[in-house]
Design a protein around this motif. Sequence first.
Motif, PDB file in Angstrom:
ATOM      1  N   ILE A 130       2.617 -20.557  -4.854  1.00  0.00           N
ATOM      2  CA  ILE A 130       1.521 -21.499  -4.643  1.00  0.00           C
ATOM      3  C   ILE A 130       0.545 -21.339  -5.799  1.00  0.00           C
ATOM      4  O   ILE A 130      -0.003 -20.261  -6.017  1.00  0.00           O
ATOM      5  CB  ILE A 130       0.796 -21.248  -3.303  1.00  0.00           C
ATOM      6  CG1 ILE A 130       1.759 -21.442  -2.126  1.00  0.00           C
ATOM      7  CG2 ILE A 130      -0.404 -22.168  -3.163  1.00  0.00           C
ATOM      8  CD1 ILE A 130       1.135 -21.170  -0.776  1.00  0.00           C
ATOM      9  N   VAL A 131       0.330 -22.416  -6.528  1.00  0.00           N
ATOM     10  CA  VAL A 131      -0.517 -22.352  -7.726  1.00  0.00           C
ATOM     11  C   VAL A 131      -1.947 -22.774  -7.431  1.00  0.00           C
ATOM     12  O   VAL A 131      -2.899 -22.202  -7.949  1.00  0.00           O
ATOM     13  CB  VAL A 131       0.083 -23.234  -8.850  1.00  0.00           C
ATOM     14  CG1 VAL A 131      -0.819 -23.207 -10.083  1.00  0.00           C
ATOM     15  CG2 VAL A 131       1.484 -22.756  -9.210  1.00  0.00           C
ATOM     16  N   SER A 132      -2.124 -23.764  -6.589  1.00  0.00           N
ATOM     17  CA  SER A 132      -3.446 -24.309  -6.312  1.00  0.00           C
ATOM     18  C   SER A 132      -4.357 -23.264  -5.672  1.00  0.00           C
ATOM     19  O   SER A 132      -3.993 -22.593  -4.701  1.00  0.00           O
ATOM     20  CB  SER A 132      -3.322 -25.517  -5.378  1.00  0.00           C
ATOM     21  OG  SER A 132      -4.575 -25.885  -4.845  1.00  0.00           O
ATOM     22  N   ASP A 133      -5.560 -23.116  -6.218  1.00  0.00           N
ATOM     23  CA  ASP A 133      -6.540 -22.168  -5.669  1.00  0.00           C
ATOM     24  C   ASP A 133      -6.915 -22.518  -4.234  1.00  0.00           C
ATOM     25  O   ASP A 133      -7.082 -21.631  -3.392  1.00  0.00           O
ATOM     26  CB  ASP A 133      -7.803 -22.152  -6.535  1.00  0.00           C
ATOM     27  CG  ASP A 133      -7.555 -21.548  -7.911  1.00  0.00           C
ATOM     28  OD1 ASP A 133      -6.559 -20.810  -8.055  1.00  0.00           O
ATOM     29  OD2 ASP A 133      -8.339 -21.831  -8.835  1.00  0.00           O
TER      30      ASP A 133
ATOM     31  N   VAL B 108       2.474 -16.194  -9.015  1.00  0.00           N
ATOM     32  CA  VAL B 108       3.442 -15.764 -10.039  1.00  0.00           C
ATOM     33  C   VAL B 108       4.809 -15.451  -9.437  1.00  0.00           C
ATOM     34  O   VAL B 108       5.659 -14.870 -10.113  1.00  0.00           O
ATOM     35  CB  VAL B 108       2.909 -14.519 -10.797  1.00  0.00           C
ATOM     36  CG1 VAL B 108       1.679 -14.889 -11.607  1.00  0.00           C
ATOM     37  CG2 VAL B 108       2.605 -13.368  -9.840  1.00  0.00           C
ATOM     38  N   LEU B 109       5.042 -15.832  -8.207  1.00  0.00           N
ATOM     39  CA  LEU B 109       6.343 -15.564  -7.599  1.00  0.00           C
ATOM     40  C   LEU B 109       7.441 -16.331  -8.340  1.00  0.00           C
ATOM     41  O   LEU B 109       7.309 -17.526  -8.594  1.00  0.00           O
ATOM     42  CB  LEU B 109       6.348 -15.996  -6.130  1.00  0.00           C
ATOM     43  CG  LEU B 109       5.643 -15.088  -5.126  1.00  0.00           C
ATOM     44  CD1 LEU B 109       5.676 -15.727  -3.739  1.00  0.00           C
ATOM     45  CD2 LEU B 109       6.291 -13.720  -5.084  1.00  0.00           C
TER      46      LEU B 109
ATOM     47  N   MET C  75      -4.428  -7.221   4.739  1.00  0.00           N
ATOM     48  CA  MET C  75      -3.112  -7.607   4.230  1.00  0.00           C
ATOM     49  C   MET C  75      -3.201  -8.677   3.151  1.00  0.00           C
ATOM     50  O   MET C  75      -2.175  -9.187   2.691  1.00  0.00           O
ATOM     51  CB  MET C  75      -2.240  -8.136   5.380  1.00  0.00           C
ATOM     52  CG  MET C  75      -1.932  -7.103   6.441  1.00  0.00           C
ATOM     53  SD  MET C  75      -0.816  -7.747   7.703  1.00  0.00           S
ATOM     54  CE  MET C  75      -0.632  -6.303   8.767  1.00  0.00           C
ATOM     55  N   GLY C  76      -4.401  -9.018   2.744  1.00  0.00           N
ATOM     56  CA  GLY C  76      -4.565 -10.095   1.783  1.00  0.00           C
ATOM     57  C   GLY C  76      -4.094  -9.761   0.386  1.00  0.00           C
ATOM     58  O   GLY C  76      -3.826 -10.659  -0.416  1.00  0.00           O
ATOM     59  N   GLY C  77      -3.970  -8.466   0.065  1.00  0.00           N
ATOM     60  CA  GLY C  77      -3.620  -8.078  -1.293  1.00  0.00           C
ATOM     61  C   GLY C  77      -2.283  -8.613  -1.752  1.00  0.00           C
ATOM     62  O   GLY C  77      -2.137  -9.043  -2.900  1.00  0.00           O
ATOM     63  N   ILE C  78      -1.300  -8.605  -0.866  1.00  0.00           N
ATOM     64  CA  ILE C  78       0.036  -9.048  -1.259  1.00  0.00           C
ATOM     65  C   ILE C  78       0.055 -10.532  -1.616  1.00  0.00           C
ATOM     66  O   ILE C  78       0.887 -10.984  -2.413  1.00  0.00           O
ATOM     67  CB  ILE C  78       1.055  -8.762  -0.127  1.00  0.00           C
ATOM     68  CG1 ILE C  78       2.485  -8.966  -0.631  1.00  0.00           C
ATOM     69  CG2 ILE C  78       0.778  -9.635   1.086  1.00  0.00           C
ATOM     70  CD1 ILE C  78       3.548  -8.543   0.364  1.00  0.00           C
ATOM     71  N   LEU C  79      -0.907 -11.276  -1.078  1.00  0.00           N
ATOM     72  CA  LEU C  79      -0.936 -12.711  -1.365  1.00  0.00           C
ATOM     73  C   LEU C  79      -1.464 -13.017  -2.757  1.00  0.00           C
ATOM     74  O   LEU C  79      -1.392 -14.161  -3.206  1.00  0.00           O
ATOM     75  CB  LEU C  79      -1.795 -13.431  -0.316  1.00  0.00           C
ATOM     76  CG  LEU C  79      -1.305 -13.308   1.132  1.00  0.00           C
ATOM     77  CD1 LEU C  79      -2.171 -14.149   2.059  1.00  0.00           C
ATOM     78  CD2 LEU C  79       0.150 -13.745   1.262  1.00  0.00           C
ATOM     79  N   ASN C  80      -1.992 -12.023  -3.442  1.00  0.00           N
ATOM     80  CA  ASN C  80      -2.435 -12.241  -4.819  1.00  0.00           C
ATOM     81  C   ASN C  80      -1.276 -12.545  -5.749  1.00  0.00           C
ATOM     82  O   ASN C  80      -1.472 -13.022  -6.871  1.00  0.00           O
ATOM     83  CB  ASN C  80      -3.188 -11.009  -5.332  1.00  0.00           C
ATOM     84  CG  ASN C  80      -4.503 -10.801  -4.588  1.00  0.00           C
ATOM     85  OD1 ASN C  80      -5.129 -11.754  -4.123  1.00  0.00           O
ATOM     86  ND2 ASN C  80      -4.922  -9.548  -4.460  1.00  0.00           N
ATOM     87  N   GLU C  81      -0.058 -12.252  -5.281  1.00  0.00           N
ATOM     88  CA  GLU C  81       1.132 -12.511  -6.101  1.00  0.00           C
ATOM     89  C   GLU C  81       1.675 -13.924  -5.920  1.00  0.00           C
ATOM     90  O   GLU C  81       2.678 -14.283  -6.543  1.00  0.00           O
ATOM     91  CB  GLU C  81       2.239 -11.504  -5.731  1.00  0.00           C
ATOM     92  CG  GLU C  81       1.812 -10.053  -5.800  1.00  0.00           C
ATOM     93  CD  GLU C  81       1.437  -9.654  -7.218  1.00  0.00           C
ATOM     94  OE1 GLU C  81       2.110 -10.109  -8.161  1.00  0.00           O
ATOM     95  OE2 GLU C  81       0.457  -8.900  -7.364  1.00  0.00           O
ATOM     96  N   LEU C  82       1.057 -14.723  -5.081  1.00  0.00           N
ATOM     97  CA  LEU C  82       1.597 -16.043  -4.777  1.00  0.00           C
ATOM     98  C   LEU C  82       1.749 -16.926  -6.017  1.00  0.00           C
ATOM     99  O   LEU C  82       2.709 -17.684  -6.129  1.00  0.00           O
ATOM    100  CB  LEU C  82       0.707 -16.757  -3.758  1.00  0.00           C
ATOM    101  CG  LEU C  82       0.886 -16.367  -2.290  1.00  0.00           C
ATOM    102  CD1 LEU C  82      -0.140 -17.081  -1.424  1.00  0.00           C
ATOM    103  CD2 LEU C  82       2.288 -16.701  -1.812  1.00  0.00           C
TER     104      LEU C  82
END
Length: 335
Positions: A243-246, A269-270, A260-267
């Motif tokens: 997901i690219v859109s902020d 660049v997946l 658990m929000g930290g893992i979503l910081n990779e969205l």
Amino acid sequence: YEVKIKEDGDAQQLKVPSWMWNSWEWASITQASAKTQIPAIKKCLIEQRKENNNNRNYDEDTPVFFNQNEFIACIINSDLSKQEYNRSFLMRLDILQKDSRVKSVIDSEQNQTLETWLNDYICNNENNPSITIIDLSLFPSEILFLVVSVMARIIFEAHHRYKKQMGKTLPTVLVVDEAHNLIKRYETEDDNISAQRLCTQIFEKIAKEGRKFGVGLVLASQRPSELSQTVLSQCNTFLLHRIVSDRDQEMVKKLVPDTMGGILNELSVLPSRKAILMGWATPIPVLVEMNELPEDQRPKSKDPKFWDVWINKEQREIDWKKIANEWQQCKEANE
């Protein structure tokens, strides 16, 4: 257990006959006013449903056959035609009756019953797993929301009645691709009856109540921020690809605890085929990789090969006559 998909030949014409529509769905497609036009629609619906079914005591929303042309004539010949401000409403009814793109979907012969429709679109009595794929990619936008709304409502109500009669559920899953085009957010203060709003509301009802009647819901969307928040709040498992859109990222982060929000910081660049699975299906969010499908089973959604075509590395045959004939519904298109 493996479910094998059997192709039964050519695709069939989608049918969502107008006698299946309830009074609110008729009101939405005609943009009827609440004070005069909706009461006229309900009155004519009751008359037509009774006249075509031996004067049985049907209400305006019972899905029994009636002749669409006679119903529209009933409204046009009512007292509404005497008032000038009803002209645009009557014109929308006339257009609905004559639009060939819509007519092929909403017209129905009397031999098509509610039973045959449920057999065709949900399942029959052969106890075999079935998958029904409905292609709406070229469907007229003027009636798209209404058709989807009617189908979703009939399927939901059928499962509700099945459980009431049989005491069991008939497990069924509705999968909606590009869901942000059909299940849009709307302003709760708006009192207007629109087909788009009705479509969203029936999916909200399925999301909230469908599970107890055996109806599940799977949504696929590239713009989750545009989806109904009511539907999203009822989802219990999320499979998140890049997901690219902020705005979309922020919306997704609200669905999980802050810890658990930290893992979503990779969205953002997946890589392809990688996704984050979270929710009821897994105790903690995990990074997963999709299986690679064989070439012949992959969806036809590859990126266009702009450069290879432009430099003639790959050739493209062009036959606009064939496309134009099919587009204009010419006889040659069927030969």
